[in-house]
Design an enzyme around this catalytic site. Structure first.
Site, PDB file in Angstrom:
ATOM      1  N   GLY A  27      34.356  42.392  47.215  1.00 33.00           N
ATOM      2  CA  GLY A  27      35.670  41.581  46.907  1.00 33.00           C
ATOM      3  C   GLY A  27      35.093  40.478  46.692  1.00 33.00           C
ATOM      4  N   ASN A  28      35.725  39.455  45.858  1.00 35.22           N
ATOM      5  CA  ASN A  28      35.112  38.299  45.378  1.00 35.22           C
ATOM      6  C   ASN A  28      36.434  37.440  44.952  1.00 35.22           C
ATOM      7  OD1 ASN A  28      35.854  39.273  42.502  1.00 35.22           O
ATOM      8  ND2 ASN A  28      34.092  40.467  42.855  1.00 35.22           N
ATOM      9  N   SER A  44      26.446  38.187  43.537  1.00 31.76           N
ATOM     10  CA  SER A  44      26.317  39.700  43.709  1.00 31.76           C
ATOM     11  C   SER A  44      25.815  40.307  44.936  1.00 31.76           C
ATOM     12  CB  SER A  44      25.726  40.378  42.495  1.00 31.76           C
ATOM     13  OG  SER A  44      25.818  41.700  42.538  1.00 31.76           O
ATOM     14  N   SER A  74      29.305  41.352  39.741  1.00 26.17           N
ATOM     15  CA  SER A  74      29.300  42.270  38.855  1.00 26.17           C
ATOM     16  C   SER A  74      30.661  42.049  37.924  1.00 26.17           C
ATOM     17  CB  SER A  74      29.131  43.788  39.257  1.00 26.17           C
ATOM     18  OG  SER A  74      29.843  44.039  40.373  1.00 26.17           O
ATOM     19  N   HIS A  94      39.633  39.243  43.770  1.00 23.46           N
ATOM     20  CA  HIS A  94      39.574  40.857  43.483  1.00 23.46           C
ATOM     21  C   HIS A  94      38.982  41.446  44.984  1.00 23.46           C
ATOM     22  CE1 HIS A  94      38.678  44.615  41.986  1.00 23.46           C
ATOM     23  NE2 HIS A  94      37.435  44.507  42.222  1.00 23.46           N
ATOM     24  N   HIS A  96      39.339  45.426  46.963  1.00 24.75           N
ATOM     25  CA  HIS A  96      39.757  46.783  47.053  1.00 24.75           C
ATOM     26  C   HIS A  96      40.803  47.282  48.438  1.00 24.75           C
ATOM     27  CE1 HIS A  96      35.591  47.660  44.921  1.00 24.75           C
ATOM     28  NE2 HIS A  96      36.585  47.102  44.213  1.00 24.75           N
ATOM     29  N   ASP A 119      59.935  37.263  46.534  1.00 19.83           N
ATOM     30  CA  ASP A 119      59.551  35.943  46.593  1.00 19.83           C
ATOM     31  C   ASP A 119      58.459  35.544  45.809  1.00 19.83           C
ATOM     32  OD1 ASP A 119      61.572  35.170  48.491  1.00 19.83           O
ATOM     33  OD2 ASP A 119      60.227  35.234  50.125  1.00 19.83           O
ATOM     34  N   HIS A 159      40.939  51.803  41.198  1.00 18.77           N
ATOM     35  CA  HIS A 159      40.158  50.630  41.565  1.00 18.77           C
ATOM     36  C   HIS A 159      40.320  49.785  42.539  1.00 18.77           C
ATOM     37  CE1 HIS A 159      37.217  47.388  39.536  1.00 18.77           C
ATOM     38  NE2 HIS A 159      37.102  47.226  40.987  1.00 18.77           N
ATOM     39  N   TYR A 213      61.616  26.254  48.643  1.00 12.57           N
ATOM     40  CA  TYR A 213      60.893  26.643  49.844  1.00 12.57           C
ATOM     41  C   TYR A 213      59.816  25.803  49.977  1.00 12.57           C
ATOM     42  CZ  TYR A 213      58.032  29.401  53.162  1.00 12.57           C
ATOM     43  OH  TYR A 213      57.164  29.889  54.087  1.00 12.57           O
TER      44      TYR A 213
HETATM   45 ZN   LIG Z   1      36.000  46.047  42.359  1.00 13.75          ZN
END
Ligand SMILES: [Zn+2]
Length: 216
Positions: A27-28, A44, A74, A94, A96, A119, A159, A213
């Site tokens: 994850g990034n 990475s 990557s 990003h 998963h 929302d 993905h 809100y």
């Molecule tokens: Zn990925």
């Protein structure tokens, strides 16, 4: 400027494991460097516990390393493509994360069946195409799917999740909300039907959340 942004993006990475969005290093998060053709992004394969501002590197908007001693994520080419094509985007996350990725594997959008989805996403959370990792193909799929869509999140087929925002905090928030929506709708579906909200209610909820809100 990049110094401060690297510190901020490094600290925000803690939200990924804290919210159960990542396994190991998958994850990034990145941020656009305001006013420059640059972004900062995680290096990475660095584990989240080991991240320091030095593990956040500076890349140009073709994903090439500009500053830092480690190889960029990557996914750098993907992030770079999105920043190039969507000038309003200042942060990208990003993951998963499990429930959202389960929807992505089935290629099914998360339907807009509860108020918090209306929302944050203003409708269903859409599915983007399958694409191989490494070049700009994923970025193209993200941009094609999110352009003209209210949703800041896309479920990339087989993905995981990409989210965008005006800054990295909003991008990570969208990733947290996306996983929450995917999990809750999955539970509802396991027990019975999940009925989509009426479009006028979706529009009213989205408008209130984005214009009324919270603290002004
Ligand atoms: Zn990925």
């Amino acid at each position: 400027m990049t110094e401060q942004l690297r510190r901020e993006v490094c600290a925000l990475h803690a939200e990924l494991p804290r919210n159960g969005l990542v396994t190991w290093t998958a994850g990034n998060l990145s941020a656009r460097v305001p006013g420059e053709e640059l972004m900062v992004i995680k290096a990475s394969g660095v584990r989240y516990d080991d991240l320091t501002p030095d593990s956040i590197v500076v890349c140009d908007l073709s994903g090439e390393l500009v500053e830092g001693s480690l190889r960029p994520s990557s996914d750098a080419a993907t992030h770079a493509y999105i920043y190039r094509e969507m000038p309003e985007v200042g942060g990208i996350a990003h993951t998963h994360s499990a429930y959202a990725t389960a929807w992505a594997i089935r290629g099914e959008p998360v339907p807009c069946v509860m108020t918090s989805i209306a929302d944050e996403f203003g409708g269903e959370i859409p599915v983007g195409p399958f694409a191989l990792i490494g070049d700009e193909e994923i970025g193209r799929g993200v941009v094609e799917t999110l352009t003209g869509h209210r949703s800041p999140a896309v479920l990339m087929r087989a993905h995981g999740v990409f989210t965008i925002g005006p800054g990295p905090l909003e991008a990570i928030k969208a990733a947290v909300m996306c996983e929450d929506a995917a999990r809750t709708v999955h539970l509802a579906r396991a027990l019975g039907d999940a009925v989509p909200l009426h479009q006028e209610d979706v529009d009213a909820l989205y408008d209130r959340y984005h214009n009324v809100y919270g603290q002004r």
